[in-house]
Design a protein around this motif. Sequence first.
Motif, mmCIF file in Angstrom:
data_model
loop_
_atom_site.group_PDB
_atom_site.id
_atom_site.type_symbol
_atom_site.label_atom_id
_atom_site.label_comp_id
_atom_site.label_asym_id
_atom_site.label_seq_id
_atom_site.Cartn_x
_atom_site.Cartn_y
_atom_site.Cartn_z
ATOM 1 N N ASN A 1 46.383 34.724 24.069
ATOM 2 C CA ASN A 1 46.253 35.189 22.695
ATOM 3 C C ASN A 1 46.384 34.020 21.717
ATOM 4 O O ASN A 1 45.629 33.911 20.747
ATOM 5 C CB ASN A 1 47.322 36.240 22.409
ATOM 6 C CG ASN A 1 47.116 36.961 21.090
ATOM 7 O OD1 ASN A 1 46.186 37.740 20.930
ATOM 8 N ND2 ASN A 1 48.010 36.711 20.134
ATOM 9 N N ALA A 2 47.339 33.132 21.982
ATOM 10 C CA ALA A 2 47.566 31.988 21.099
ATOM 11 C C ALA A 2 46.355 31.060 21.058
ATOM 12 O O ALA A 2 46.036 30.486 20.013
ATOM 13 C CB ALA A 2 48.809 31.218 21.537
ATOM 14 N N HIS A 3 45.671 30.939 22.195
ATOM 15 C CA HIS A 3 44.502 30.051 22.278
ATOM 16 C C HIS A 3 43.180 30.793 22.064
ATOM 17 O O HIS A 3 42.122 30.176 22.129
ATOM 18 C CB HIS A 3 44.480 29.359 23.641
ATOM 19 C CG HIS A 3 45.567 28.351 23.837
ATOM 20 N ND1 HIS A 3 45.463 27.056 23.374
ATOM 21 C CD2 HIS A 3 46.797 28.456 24.431
ATOM 22 C CE1 HIS A 3 46.572 26.398 23.689
ATOM 23 N NE2 HIS A 3 47.392 27.218 24.324
ATOM 24 N N ARG A 4 43.259 32.110 21.853
ATOM 25 C CA ARG A 4 42.060 32.954 21.698
ATOM 26 C C ARG A 4 41.111 32.816 22.893
ATOM 27 O O ARG A 4 39.887 32.733 22.741
ATOM 28 C CB ARG A 4 41.351 32.626 20.377
ATOM 29 C CG ARG A 4 42.232 32.879 19.155
ATOM 30 C CD ARG A 4 41.564 32.446 17.866
ATOM 31 N NE ARG A 4 42.480 32.640 16.729
ATOM 32 C CZ ARG A 4 42.503 33.705 15.941
ATOM 33 N NH1 ARG A 4 41.644 34.693 16.155
ATOM 34 N NH2 ARG A 4 43.355 33.793 14.942
ATOM 35 N N ILE A 5 41.706 32.817 24.075
ATOM 36 C CA ILE A 5 40.961 32.657 25.323
ATOM 37 C C ILE A 5 40.649 34.030 25.913
ATOM 38 O O ILE A 5 41.536 34.898 25.996
ATOM 39 C CB ILE A 5 41.793 31.836 26.337
ATOM 40 C CG1 ILE A 5 41.925 30.391 25.858
ATOM 41 C CG2 ILE A 5 41.186 31.881 27.720
ATOM 42 C CD1 ILE A 5 40.669 29.572 25.968
ATOM 43 N N PRO A 6 39.410 34.277 26.348
ATOM 44 C CA PRO A 6 39.059 35.603 26.892
ATOM 45 C C PRO A 6 39.766 35.927 28.202
ATOM 46 O O PRO A 6 40.016 35.050 29.039
ATOM 47 C CB PRO A 6 37.543 35.499 27.119
ATOM 48 C CG PRO A 6 37.085 34.362 26.271
ATOM 49 C CD PRO A 6 38.233 33.405 26.225
ATOM 50 N N ALA A 7 40.057 37.210 28.371
ATOM 51 C CA ALA A 7 40.598 37.751 29.617
ATOM 52 C C ALA A 7 39.619 38.786 30.146
ATOM 53 O O ALA A 7 39.276 39.736 29.448
ATOM 54 C CB ALA A 7 41.963 38.394 29.378
ATOM 55 N N LEU A 8 39.149 38.575 31.362
ATOM 56 C CA LEU A 8 38.170 39.454 31.986
ATOM 57 C C LEU A 8 38.876 40.306 33.041
ATOM 58 O O LEU A 8 39.492 39.761 33.961
ATOM 59 C CB LEU A 8 37.051 38.612 32.614
ATOM 60 C CG LEU A 8 35.824 39.335 33.172
ATOM 61 C CD1 LEU A 8 34.622 38.387 33.152
ATOM 62 C CD2 LEU A 8 36.043 39.825 34.597
ATOM 63 N N PHE A 9 38.796 41.618 32.914
ATOM 64 C CA PHE A 9 39.496 42.544 33.802
ATOM 65 C C PHE A 9 38.512 43.375 34.615
ATOM 66 O O PHE A 9 37.597 43.986 34.058
ATOM 67 C CB PHE A 9 40.367 43.512 33.001
ATOM 68 C CG PHE A 9 41.542 42.888 32.320
ATOM 69 C CD1 PHE A 9 42.799 42.906 32.915
ATOM 70 C CD2 PHE A 9 41.408 42.291 31.074
ATOM 71 C CE1 PHE A 9 43.894 42.335 32.275
ATOM 72 C CE2 PHE A 9 42.485 41.721 30.436
ATOM 73 C CZ PHE A 9 43.740 41.739 31.038
ATOM 74 N N HIS A 10 38.719 43.431 35.933
ATOM 75 C CA HIS A 10 37.996 44.421 36.729
ATOM 76 C C HIS A 10 38.389 45.804 36.228
ATOM 77 O O HIS A 10 39.564 46.098 36.002
ATOM 78 C CB HIS A 10 38.366 44.295 38.211
ATOM 79 C CG HIS A 10 37.783 45.389 39.043
ATOM 80 N ND1 HIS A 10 36.593 45.255 39.723
ATOM 81 C CD2 HIS A 10 38.206 46.661 39.282
ATOM 82 C CE1 HIS A 10 36.313 46.392 40.342
ATOM 83 N NE2 HIS A 10 37.274 47.256 40.081
ATOM 84 N N PRO B 1 40.275 37.930 23.288
ATOM 85 C CA PRO B 1 39.101 38.720 23.656
ATOM 86 C C PRO B 1 39.286 39.342 25.039
ATOM 87 O O PRO B 1 39.764 38.688 25.967
ATOM 88 C CB PRO B 1 37.970 37.689 23.658
ATOM 89 C CG PRO B 1 38.460 36.583 22.779
ATOM 90 C CD PRO B 1 39.934 36.534 22.987
ATOM 91 N N ILE B 2 38.920 40.606 25.165
ATOM 92 C CA ILE B 2 39.065 41.344 26.421
ATOM 93 C C ILE B 2 37.678 41.768 26.887
ATOM 94 O O ILE B 2 36.901 42.331 26.116
ATOM 95 C CB ILE B 2 39.967 42.575 26.232
ATOM 96 C CG1 ILE B 2 41.401 42.128 25.910
ATOM 97 C CG2 ILE B 2 39.941 43.477 27.472
ATOM 98 C CD1 ILE B 2 42.303 43.268 25.482
ATOM 99 N N ILE B 3 37.388 41.479 28.149
ATOM 100 C CA ILE B 3 36.096 41.831 28.735
ATOM 101 C C ILE B 3 36.331 42.858 29.831
ATOM 102 O O ILE B 3 37.070 42.590 30.794
ATOM 103 C CB ILE B 3 35.389 40.596 29.316
ATOM 104 C CG1 ILE B 3 35.265 39.499 28.250
ATOM 105 C CG2 ILE B 3 34.018 40.982 29.865
ATOM 106 C CD1 ILE B 3 34.869 38.151 28.812
#
Length: 283
Positions: free
Chosen positions: A143-152, A189-191
Amino acid sequence: MDGIVALDMHTHVSTSVSADPSVVDERRSQMAKFFKAEDVGAGTLPDLAQYYRSRNMAAVSFTVDKNPDVAPELTDDEILAIAARENDTIVPFGSVHPARGEAGARRAEELIAGGIRGFKFHPNGQEFFPNDRIAYDLYEVLNAHRIPALFHTGQSGAGAGVRGGGGIRLKYSNPLHLDDVAVDFPDMPIILAHPSFPWQDEALAVAVHKPQVYIELSGWSPKYFPPNLVQYANTLLRDKVLFGSDFPLITPDRWLRDLDEVGIREEVHPALLKGNAIRLLKL
Protein backbone atom coordinates in the motif's frame (compact mmCIF):
# COMPACT_ATOMS: atom_id res chain seq x y z
CA MET A 1 4.98 -0.72 -25.07
CA ASP A 2 3.81 0.77 -28.36
CA GLY A 3 5.52 -2.08 -30.19
CA ILE A 4 3.86 -5.03 -28.47
CA VAL A 5 0.61 -6.71 -29.44
CA ALA A 6 -0.48 -7.53 -25.89
CA LEU A 7 0.65 -7.66 -22.27
CA ASP A 8 -0.24 -10.96 -20.60
CA MET A 9 -0.90 -10.29 -16.90
CA HIS A 10 -0.75 -13.92 -15.75
CA THR A 11 2.03 -16.37 -16.60
CA HIS A 12 3.65 -18.97 -14.37
CA VAL A 13 7.31 -19.90 -14.27
CA SER A 14 7.64 -23.23 -12.50
CA THR A 15 11.22 -24.39 -12.97
CA SER A 16 14.51 -22.92 -11.83
CA VAL A 17 17.25 -22.67 -14.45
CA SER A 18 19.37 -24.76 -12.05
CA ALA A 19 16.77 -27.55 -11.67
CA ASP A 20 17.30 -31.09 -12.94
CA PRO A 21 15.32 -31.14 -16.22
CA SER A 22 14.60 -34.86 -15.82
CA VAL A 23 12.51 -34.29 -12.70
CA VAL A 24 8.80 -34.27 -13.51
CA ASP A 25 6.59 -31.87 -11.58
CA GLU A 26 3.56 -34.06 -10.83
CA ARG A 27 1.37 -31.13 -9.81
CA ARG A 28 2.12 -29.29 -13.04
CA SER A 29 1.42 -32.48 -14.97
CA GLN A 30 -1.96 -32.85 -13.24
CA MET A 31 -2.94 -29.27 -14.03
CA ALA A 32 -1.78 -29.59 -17.64
CA LYS A 33 -4.08 -32.61 -17.99
CA PHE A 34 -7.01 -30.69 -16.46
CA PHE A 35 -6.51 -27.73 -18.80
CA LYS A 36 -5.64 -29.90 -21.85
CA ALA A 37 -2.53 -27.73 -22.04
CA GLU A 38 -0.03 -27.77 -24.86
CA ASP A 39 3.60 -28.81 -24.31
CA VAL A 40 5.45 -25.50 -24.20
CA GLY A 41 8.83 -26.52 -22.81
CA ALA A 42 10.62 -26.86 -19.50
CA GLY A 43 8.96 -23.96 -17.71
CA THR A 44 12.01 -21.77 -17.03
CA LEU A 45 11.78 -18.01 -17.29
CA PRO A 46 14.19 -17.74 -20.27
CA ASP A 47 11.96 -20.25 -22.11
CA LEU A 48 8.92 -18.16 -21.29
CA ALA A 49 10.63 -14.94 -22.41
CA GLN A 50 11.57 -16.43 -25.76
CA TYR A 51 8.04 -17.77 -26.25
CA TYR A 52 6.50 -14.33 -25.69
CA ARG A 53 9.18 -12.44 -27.61
CA SER A 54 8.47 -14.59 -30.66
CA ARG A 55 4.83 -13.40 -30.45
CA ASN A 56 5.69 -9.73 -29.96
CA MET A 57 4.12 -9.77 -26.48
CA ALA A 58 5.18 -8.90 -22.94
CA ALA A 59 4.27 -10.96 -19.90
CA VAL A 60 3.92 -10.59 -16.15
CA SER A 61 5.49 -13.69 -14.65
CA PHE A 62 5.80 -15.15 -11.16
CA THR A 63 6.07 -18.21 -9.00
CA VAL A 64 4.12 -18.85 -5.76
CA ASP A 65 5.67 -18.99 -2.28
CA LYS A 66 3.71 -22.03 -1.10
CA ASN A 67 5.28 -22.95 2.24
CA PRO A 68 6.53 -20.41 4.80
CA ASP A 69 8.67 -23.09 6.50
CA VAL A 70 10.63 -24.01 3.37
CA ALA A 71 12.83 -21.89 1.12
CA PRO A 72 11.51 -22.17 -2.47
CA GLU A 73 13.72 -23.74 -5.12
CA LEU A 74 12.69 -21.10 -7.63
CA THR A 75 13.24 -17.76 -5.92
CA ASP A 76 12.07 -14.24 -6.56
CA ASP A 77 15.74 -13.28 -6.79
CA GLU A 78 16.16 -15.61 -9.77
CA ILE A 79 13.06 -14.13 -11.41
CA LEU A 80 14.38 -10.59 -10.86
CA ALA A 81 17.83 -11.43 -12.24
CA ILE A 82 16.47 -13.07 -15.38
CA ALA A 83 13.80 -10.41 -15.88
CA ALA A 84 16.54 -7.77 -15.85
CA ARG A 85 18.15 -9.52 -18.82
CA GLU A 86 14.78 -10.11 -20.54
CA ASN A 87 13.35 -6.68 -19.79
CA ASP A 88 11.94 -6.20 -23.28
CA THR A 89 9.48 -8.99 -22.49
CA ILE A 90 9.22 -9.90 -18.79
CA VAL A 91 7.53 -7.86 -16.03
CA PRO A 92 8.54 -9.54 -12.72
CA PHE A 93 6.06 -10.13 -9.91
CA GLY A 94 7.10 -11.53 -6.54
CA SER A 95 5.48 -13.91 -4.08
CA VAL A 96 5.74 -13.78 -0.30
CA HIS A 97 3.65 -16.11 1.88
CA PRO A 98 1.49 -14.02 4.26
CA ALA A 99 2.45 -16.32 7.16
CA ARG A 100 6.00 -14.97 6.97
CA GLY A 101 4.70 -11.97 8.93
CA GLU A 102 7.14 -9.12 9.65
CA ALA A 103 9.97 -11.00 7.94
CA GLY A 104 7.78 -11.26 4.85
CA ALA A 105 7.08 -7.53 4.95
CA ARG A 106 10.81 -6.80 5.08
CA ARG A 107 11.33 -9.21 2.21
CA ALA A 108 8.68 -7.38 0.18
CA GLU A 109 10.53 -4.09 0.76
CA GLU A 110 13.74 -5.69 -0.55
CA LEU A 111 11.99 -7.06 -3.64
CA ILE A 112 10.36 -3.72 -4.45
CA ALA A 113 13.74 -2.02 -4.14
CA GLY A 114 15.12 -4.67 -6.49
CA GLY A 115 12.55 -4.01 -9.20
CA ILE A 116 9.53 -6.24 -8.47
CA ARG A 117 6.44 -4.63 -10.04
CA GLY A 118 3.70 -6.51 -8.14
CA PHE A 119 2.95 -9.54 -5.96
CA LYS A 120 1.00 -12.74 -6.59
CA PHE A 121 -1.14 -14.38 -3.88
CA HIS A 122 -2.86 -17.76 -4.10
CA PRO A 123 -5.26 -18.00 -1.13
CA ASN A 124 -6.16 -21.64 -1.91
CA GLY A 125 -2.58 -22.85 -2.17
CA GLN A 126 -1.31 -20.62 0.64
CA GLU A 127 -4.32 -21.45 2.84
CA PHE A 128 -5.36 -18.01 4.02
CA PHE A 129 -8.36 -15.73 3.67
CA PRO A 130 -7.19 -12.53 1.95
CA ASN A 131 -8.76 -10.39 4.70
CA ASP A 132 -6.99 -12.31 7.48
CA ARG A 133 -4.90 -9.94 9.61
CA ILE A 134 -1.95 -12.29 9.14
CA ALA A 135 -1.40 -10.66 5.75
CA TYR A 136 -1.76 -7.03 6.82
CA ASP A 137 1.94 -6.35 7.56
CA LEU A 138 2.66 -7.38 3.99
CA TYR A 139 -0.18 -5.32 2.54
CA GLU A 140 1.05 -2.24 4.44
CA VAL A 141 4.25 -2.37 2.40
CA LEU A 142 2.44 -2.75 -0.91
CA ASN A 143 0.00 0.00 0.00
CA ALA A 144 2.82 2.40 0.90
CA HIS A 145 4.51 1.80 -2.47
CA ARG A 146 1.22 1.57 -4.43
CA ILE A 147 2.30 -1.83 -5.72
CA PRO A 148 -0.38 -4.14 -7.23
CA ALA A 149 -1.45 -7.35 -5.51
CA LEU A 150 -2.81 -10.08 -7.76
CA PHE A 151 -5.06 -12.67 -6.08
CA HIS A 152 -6.30 -15.99 -7.41
CA THR A 153 -10.10 -16.01 -7.16
CA GLY A 154 -12.73 -18.64 -7.86
CA GLN A 155 -12.35 -22.35 -8.45
CA SER A 156 -8.79 -23.63 -8.71
CA GLY A 157 -7.35 -25.92 -11.36
CA ALA A 158 -4.80 -27.01 -8.75
CA GLY A 159 -6.05 -30.28 -7.28
CA ALA A 160 -8.97 -30.58 -9.70
CA GLY A 161 -9.86 -34.23 -10.25
CA VAL A 162 -7.38 -35.41 -7.62
CA ARG A 163 -8.50 -37.35 -4.53
CA GLY A 164 -9.71 -34.82 -1.96
CA GLY A 165 -8.96 -32.02 -4.39
CA GLY A 166 -5.30 -32.39 -3.55
CA GLY A 167 -6.03 -30.71 -0.21
CA ILE A 168 -7.03 -27.44 -1.93
CA ARG A 169 -9.96 -25.70 -0.19
CA LEU A 170 -12.00 -23.40 -2.42
CA LYS A 171 -13.45 -21.33 0.43
CA TYR A 172 -10.38 -19.07 0.53
CA SER A 173 -10.89 -17.73 -2.99
CA ASN A 174 -14.25 -15.94 -2.76
CA PRO A 175 -13.48 -12.44 -4.10
CA LEU A 176 -15.78 -10.86 -1.55
CA HIS A 177 -12.99 -11.31 1.03
CA LEU A 178 -11.03 -8.76 -0.98
CA ASP A 179 -13.65 -6.08 -0.40
CA ASP A 180 -12.28 -5.71 3.15
CA VAL A 181 -8.74 -5.50 1.80
CA ALA A 182 -9.73 -2.79 -0.68
CA VAL A 183 -11.24 -0.72 2.14
CA ASP A 184 -8.26 -1.14 4.46
CA PHE A 185 -5.59 -0.56 1.77
CA PRO A 186 -7.05 1.94 -0.70
CA ASP A 187 -3.69 2.72 -2.34
CA MET A 188 -2.85 -0.91 -3.15
CA PRO A 189 -4.20 -1.87 -6.59
CA ILE A 190 -5.96 -5.24 -6.36
CA ILE A 191 -6.26 -7.59 -9.32
CA LEU A 192 -8.87 -10.36 -9.19
CA ALA A 193 -7.37 -13.16 -11.26
CA HIS A 194 -9.68 -15.31 -13.39
CA PRO A 195 -13.43 -15.36 -13.94
CA SER A 196 -14.41 -15.99 -10.33
CA PHE A 197 -16.67 -19.06 -10.68
CA PRO A 198 -18.92 -19.56 -8.74
CA TRP A 199 -18.67 -16.00 -7.36
CA GLN A 200 -18.68 -13.94 -10.55
CA ASP A 201 -21.31 -11.49 -9.31
CA GLU A 202 -19.31 -10.84 -6.14
CA ALA A 203 -16.19 -10.09 -8.21
CA LEU A 204 -18.07 -7.67 -10.46
CA ALA A 205 -19.63 -5.92 -7.48
CA VAL A 206 -16.28 -5.38 -5.77
CA ALA A 207 -14.58 -4.18 -8.97
CA VAL A 208 -17.37 -1.71 -9.74
CA HIS A 209 -17.50 -0.40 -6.17
CA LYS A 210 -13.78 -0.10 -5.38
CA PRO A 211 -11.77 2.14 -7.73
CA GLN A 212 -8.48 0.25 -7.32
CA VAL A 213 -9.89 -3.24 -8.04
CA TYR A 214 -9.34 -4.78 -11.49
CA ILE A 215 -10.42 -8.08 -13.07
CA GLU A 216 -7.89 -10.15 -14.98
CA LEU A 217 -9.31 -12.76 -17.35
CA SER A 218 -6.83 -15.64 -17.25
CA GLY A 219 -7.47 -19.32 -16.68
CA TRP A 220 -10.51 -19.60 -18.94
CA SER A 221 -10.93 -19.55 -22.67
CA PRO A 222 -12.95 -16.39 -23.46
CA LYS A 223 -15.61 -18.49 -25.18
CA TYR A 224 -16.61 -19.77 -21.72
CA PHE A 225 -16.90 -16.34 -20.07
CA PRO A 226 -20.29 -15.88 -18.34
CA PRO A 227 -22.58 -13.30 -19.97
CA ASN A 228 -22.51 -10.93 -16.99
CA LEU A 229 -18.70 -10.74 -17.19
CA VAL A 230 -18.84 -9.94 -20.90
CA GLN A 231 -21.50 -7.28 -20.29
CA TYR A 232 -19.40 -5.51 -17.65
CA ALA A 233 -16.21 -5.81 -19.73
CA ASN A 234 -18.03 -3.91 -22.46
CA THR A 235 -19.43 -1.22 -20.16
CA LEU A 236 -18.71 -0.32 -16.53
CA LEU A 237 -15.40 -2.20 -16.30
CA ARG A 238 -13.99 -1.62 -19.79
CA ASP A 239 -11.11 0.37 -18.22
CA LYS A 240 -10.46 -2.27 -15.55
CA VAL A 241 -10.37 -5.59 -17.41
CA LEU A 242 -6.98 -7.14 -18.16
CA PHE A 243 -5.80 -9.81 -20.57
CA GLY A 244 -4.20 -12.83 -18.91
CA SER A 245 -3.69 -16.35 -20.20
CA ASP A 246 -2.47 -18.55 -17.29
CA PHE A 247 0.44 -19.75 -19.43
CA PRO A 248 1.51 -22.54 -19.75
CA LEU A 249 -1.88 -23.99 -18.79
CA ILE A 250 -3.61 -21.81 -21.37
CA THR A 251 -1.49 -20.26 -24.10
CA PRO A 252 -1.94 -16.69 -25.31
CA ASP A 253 -2.44 -18.09 -28.82
CA ARG A 254 -5.49 -20.06 -27.69
CA TRP A 255 -6.85 -17.19 -25.58
CA LEU A 256 -6.59 -14.61 -28.35
CA ARG A 257 -8.03 -17.00 -30.93
CA ASP A 258 -11.05 -17.65 -28.72
CA LEU A 259 -11.56 -13.95 -28.00
CA ASP A 260 -13.28 -13.72 -31.37
CA GLU A 261 -15.95 -16.14 -30.10
CA VAL A 262 -17.14 -13.93 -27.25
CA GLY A 263 -19.10 -10.68 -27.35
CA ILE A 264 -16.41 -8.34 -26.04
CA ARG A 265 -16.56 -5.48 -28.52
CA GLU A 266 -13.60 -4.75 -30.77
CA GLU A 267 -13.30 -1.19 -29.52
CA VAL A 268 -12.61 -2.61 -26.04
CA HIS A 269 -9.75 -4.85 -27.26
CA PRO A 270 -6.88 -2.30 -27.21
CA ALA A 271 -7.46 -1.43 -23.55
CA LEU A 272 -8.15 -5.06 -22.61
CA LEU A 273 -5.06 -6.45 -24.32
CA LYS A 274 -2.51 -3.91 -23.09
CA GLY A 275 -3.74 -0.35 -22.45
CA ASN A 276 -5.27 -0.96 -19.03
CA ALA A 277 -2.28 -3.03 -17.88
CA ILE A 278 0.25 -0.43 -19.04
CA ARG A 279 -1.60 2.25 -17.07
CA LEU A 280 -1.97 0.04 -13.99
CA LEU A 281 1.69 -1.01 -13.92
CA LYS A 282 2.94 2.48 -14.84
CA LEU A 283 5.05 1.08 -17.67
